[in-house]
Design a protein around this motif. Structure first.
Motif, PDB file in Angstrom:
ATOM      1  N   PHE A   2      -2.681   8.594  -6.570  1.00  0.00           N
ATOM      2  CA  PHE A   2      -2.267   9.357  -6.027  1.00  0.00           C
ATOM      3  C   PHE A   2      -0.711   8.464  -5.844  1.00  0.00           C
ATOM      4  O   PHE A   2       0.736   9.668  -6.064  1.00  0.00           O
ATOM      5  CB  PHE A   2      -2.104  10.287  -5.018  1.00  0.00           C
ATOM      6  N   CYS A   3      -0.531   7.091  -5.990  1.00  0.00           N
ATOM      7  CA  CYS A   3       0.594   6.043  -5.585  1.00  0.00           C
ATOM      8  C   CYS A   3       1.101   5.783  -6.830  1.00  0.00           C
ATOM      9  O   CYS A   3       0.253   5.359  -7.896  1.00  0.00           O
ATOM     10  CB  CYS A   3       0.374   5.733  -4.320  1.00  0.00           C
ATOM     11  N   ASN A  51       5.376  -0.786  -4.017  1.00  0.00           N
ATOM     12  CA  ASN A  51       7.443  -1.154  -3.497  1.00  0.00           C
ATOM     13  C   ASN A  51       8.036  -0.687  -5.238  1.00  0.00           C
ATOM     14  O   ASN A  51       7.369   0.290  -6.205  1.00  0.00           O
ATOM     15  CB  ASN A  51       8.002  -2.465  -3.047  1.00  0.00           C
ATOM     16  N   VAL A  52       9.329  -0.550  -5.104  1.00  0.00           N
ATOM     17  CA  VAL A  52      10.230   0.285  -6.296  1.00  0.00           C
ATOM     18  C   VAL A  52       9.934  -0.156  -6.952  1.00  0.00           C
ATOM     19  O   VAL A  52       9.745  -0.110  -7.989  1.00  0.00           O
ATOM     20  CB  VAL A  52      11.812   0.448  -5.429  1.00  0.00           C
ATOM     21  N   GLY A  83       7.313   6.912   0.081  1.00  0.00           N
ATOM     22  CA  GLY A  83       6.225   7.922   1.002  1.00  0.00           C
ATOM     23  C   GLY A  83       6.311   7.307   2.780  1.00  0.00           C
ATOM     24  O   GLY A  83       5.213   7.632   3.669  1.00  0.00           O
ATOM     25  N   MET A  84       7.512   7.846   2.720  1.00  0.00           N
ATOM     26  CA  MET A  84       7.845   7.215   5.070  1.00  0.00           C
ATOM     27  C   MET A  84       7.766   8.894   5.025  1.00  0.00           C
ATOM     28  O   MET A  84       8.727   9.668   4.766  1.00  0.00           O
ATOM     29  CB  MET A  84       8.690   6.644   4.855  1.00  0.00           C
ATOM     30  N   GLU A  85       6.886   9.285   6.535  1.00  0.00           N
ATOM     31  CA  GLU A  85       6.945  10.815   7.295  1.00  0.00           C
ATOM     32  C   GLU A  85       7.292  10.208   9.108  1.00  0.00           C
ATOM     33  O   GLU A  85       6.878   8.721   9.507  1.00  0.00           O
ATOM     34  CB  GLU A  85       6.006  11.660   7.112  1.00  0.00           C
ATOM     35  N   ASP A  86       8.169  11.035   9.237  1.00  0.00           N
ATOM     36  CA  ASP A  86       7.992  11.158  10.826  1.00  0.00           C
ATOM     37  C   ASP A  86       8.575   9.881  11.543  1.00  0.00           C
ATOM     38  O   ASP A  86       7.935   9.670  12.549  1.00  0.00           O
ATOM     39  CB  ASP A  86       6.782  11.189  11.754  1.00  0.00           C
ATOM     40  N   LEU A 146       6.291  10.721  -7.915  1.00  0.00           N
ATOM     41  CA  LEU A 146       5.306   9.426  -7.537  1.00  0.00           C
ATOM     42  C   LEU A 146       6.237   8.411  -6.419  1.00  0.00           C
ATOM     43  O   LEU A 146       6.735   8.360  -6.363  1.00  0.00           O
ATOM     44  CB  LEU A 146       6.035   8.792  -8.579  1.00  0.00           C
ATOM     45  N   ALA A 147       4.876   8.852  -5.189  1.00  0.00           N
ATOM     46  CA  ALA A 147       5.124   8.646  -3.985  1.00  0.00           C
ATOM     47  C   ALA A 147       4.460   6.875  -4.412  1.00  0.00           C
ATOM     48  O   ALA A 147       3.337   6.647  -4.673  1.00  0.00           O
ATOM     49  CB  ALA A 147       4.217   9.347  -3.478  1.00  0.00           C
ATOM     50  N   PHE A 148       5.434   6.121  -3.037  1.00  0.00           N
ATOM     51  CA  PHE A 148       5.462   4.344  -3.379  1.00  0.00           C
ATOM     52  C   PHE A 148       5.482   4.473  -2.207  1.00  0.00           C
ATOM     53  O   PHE A 148       6.277   5.414  -1.177  1.00  0.00           O
ATOM     54  CB  PHE A 148       6.150   3.953  -4.462  1.00  0.00           C
ATOM     55  N   GLY A 149       5.407   3.118  -1.623  1.00  0.00           N
ATOM     56  CA  GLY A 149       5.406   2.551  -0.351  1.00  0.00           C
ATOM     57  C   GLY A 149       3.508   1.888  -0.116  1.00  0.00           C
ATOM     58  O   GLY A 149       2.547   1.584  -0.708  1.00  0.00           O
ATOM     59  N   GLN A 150       3.943   0.696   1.046  1.00  0.00           N
ATOM     60  CA  GLN A 150       1.938   0.378   1.329  1.00  0.00           C
ATOM     61  C   GLN A 150       1.631   0.612   1.476  1.00  0.00           C
ATOM     62  O   GLN A 150       1.435   1.697   2.324  1.00  0.00           O
ATOM     63  CB  GLN A 150       3.457  -1.049   2.842  1.00  0.00           C
TER      64      GLN A 150
END
Length: 492
Positions: A123-124, A128-129, A151-154, A444-448
């Motif tokens: 899914f990701c 990182n960028v 993909g950061m939230e809250d 394209l969600a991305f992040g650690q």
């Protein structure tokens, strides 16, 4: 503001792009919202079924998956089969949320590694960028565009919001070094740049204002309608306290963060999608997003797109009201249409309060609502007053919209109409729309890995029923793999 058109030109390498920066914003005027326009009522999705079939054909899997290696097809098929098995998904969610994983670094490391090899990879787009851009390069070579989503939230406080804003800005900056139009949109979650507790407070006050118009908040910048009579107001059973001076300053900070991000997007002519969230904070999200639209959507091409979730009972009315208000103010609106991603949360909260859930009673009603909203927005886009992103994994909705574009003689490459699907989902639909000549993007969600676990959990929770009920992608992939195997045997 003079805007450069983002032309779709395939490239085999990540060539640098240099765009002269220019900032532009426009203040909004306040006025009472006009009456909502009537949305078209649709029984069947489109006129003769053959029109829909001709607009979008997925039968030729050789053509559909011509650019996809067999290894990638096998991995996708395996992931889709695993994620369609609900007991496995339920077990995985329980393990990730268990106290053992929460309190044990070793256990968490094992779970994170397992997630990275399965759901995360599917899914990701990367951690990182830079990794996300490599994923985007593959899409670009295949004739697809990308929507980059950090993909950061809250966020909990202003420090967290500022840190998230820096990552969103970094993402936008990276697009200036990518092929022109390989990135169709940037994406932001307001919950990442405004403390969630403040969004809840602002939403409470907006809901109370809907109940009692005399209670208009003094901090409101505009009168765009964010709620209607059909909206869920049960979150706010009694009059809320007004915002404190500190809360008002924090709200101004949220406006500033969003305006900075919108301005940076305007500099590089990159539209910005504002994601929708759960109903307890959605009024505040819409309020902030509409303020951004009022400032940056004064030209013929919108920079700020807000999101409407068609599984909500009030979605059609709110869409019509916002569109009418924008037309009166001379604002070009951009909307992203989705079905919705917080079903479990919404039903659980409403049930606990003893009220009816805010979502439609059946998936069929949601489908009808989505298609109605899509046809409405396509009519608006055809006349130049709006633009729409049709984010759907549903084949029938894809056919309905494709046929409507042809009926309106808009041209399949019209930049006011975009289709979008999540990375790892509805690959057949994405490729079929691409082959038919439409603009198609993958989200394209991305992040650690450990930072985007909330996103992965929601994908698992909300899509497990979809994945088990709809076997379209699995059937198409399996059909193509069998065809390739048969061809290989015959060539021997």
């Amino acid at each position: 503001m003079a805007m450069k058109r983002r032309v779709f030109l395939p490239s085999k390498q990540l060539l640098p792009r240099f765009i002269t920066s220019s900032t532009a914003s426009s203040s909004s005027s306040s006025s009472s919202p006009p009456a909502a326009a009537e949305l078209p009522q649709t029984g069947r999705s489109c006129a003769p079924p053959v029109t829909c079939e001709r607009a979008l054909d997925l039968h030729d899997t050789e053509k559909l998956f011509a650019s996809t290696p067999s290894g990638a097809l096998l991995r996708s098929l395996a992931n889709l089969k695993i994620m369609a098995w609900e007991p496995v998904v339920d077990l995985g969610i329980a393990v990730v949320r268990s106290k053992a994983v929460e309190h044990s670094a070793a256990a968490r490391a094992v779970v994170v590694a397992a997630l990275k090899a399965t759901a995360y990879r599917h899914f990701c787009a990367g951690e990182n960028v830079e990794e996300a851009c490599k994923t985007l390069q593959g899409l670009w070579d295949d004739g697809l565009q990308g929507i980059l989503d950090y993909g950061m939230e809250d966020a909990e406080d202003n420090a967290g919001c500022d840190a998230n804003l820096a990552e969103f800005l970094k993402t936008v900056e990276m697009t200036s070094r990518l092929p022109i139009s390989s990135v169709s949109f940037a994406c932001v979650k307001i919950t990442a740049i405004c403390p969630v507790s403040l969004l809840e407070r602002v939403s409470d006050l907006l809901r109370w204002e809907q109940k009692d118009p005399a209670a208009a908040a003094p901090w409101r910048r505009h009168q765009f309608p964010v709620l209607c009579d059909a909206s869920p107001l049960y979150h706010t059973p009694s009059v809320p306290a007004p915002l404190t001076p500190a809360e008002e300053r924090d709200l101004e900070q949220a406006h500033r963060r969003l305006a900075e991000l919108c301005g940076r997007c305007a500099d590089v002519n990159l539209p910005l999608l504002v994601d929708a969230e759960y109903t307890s904070v959605q009024p505040a999200i819409d309020y902030l997003a509409y303020d951004g639209a009022a400032r940056f959507n004064r030209g013929p091409t919108p920079i700020v797109y807000t999101t409407v979730q068609a599984y909500l009972k009030d979605s059609k009315e709110r869409l019509a009201m916002a569109t009418a208000a924008a037309e009166k103010e001379g604002i070009t609106m951009g909307f992203k249409l989705v079905r919705g991603a917080y079903m479990t949360r919404e039903v659980k909260l409403a049930t606990s309060l003893g009220v009816a859930p805010p979502i439609h009673r059946s998936i069929q009603e949601t489908h009808r609502c989505y298609n109605t909203c899509a046809l409405f927005m396509l009519e608006k886009a055809a006349h130049g007053g709006a633009a729409v992103v049709l984010a759907t994994h549903n084949l029938e909705s894809g056919k309905v919209a494709a046929a409507k574009v042809d009926e309106l003689r808009m041209g399949r490459g019209n930049e006011r109409v975009q289709f979008a699907q999540l990375k790892g989902m509805a690959e057949g639909l994405s490729l079929g729309l691409r082959n038919a000549g439409f603009n198609v993007s993958k989200y394209l969600a991305f992040g650690q890995v450990d930072k985007v676990i909330p996103y992965l959990l929601r994908r698992a929770e909300e899509n497990r029923g979809l994945l088990s009920a709809s076997s379209m992608d699995r059937d198409l992939i399996w059909k193509e793999l069998k065809r390739r195997l048969t061809d290989a045997v015959l060539r021997r």
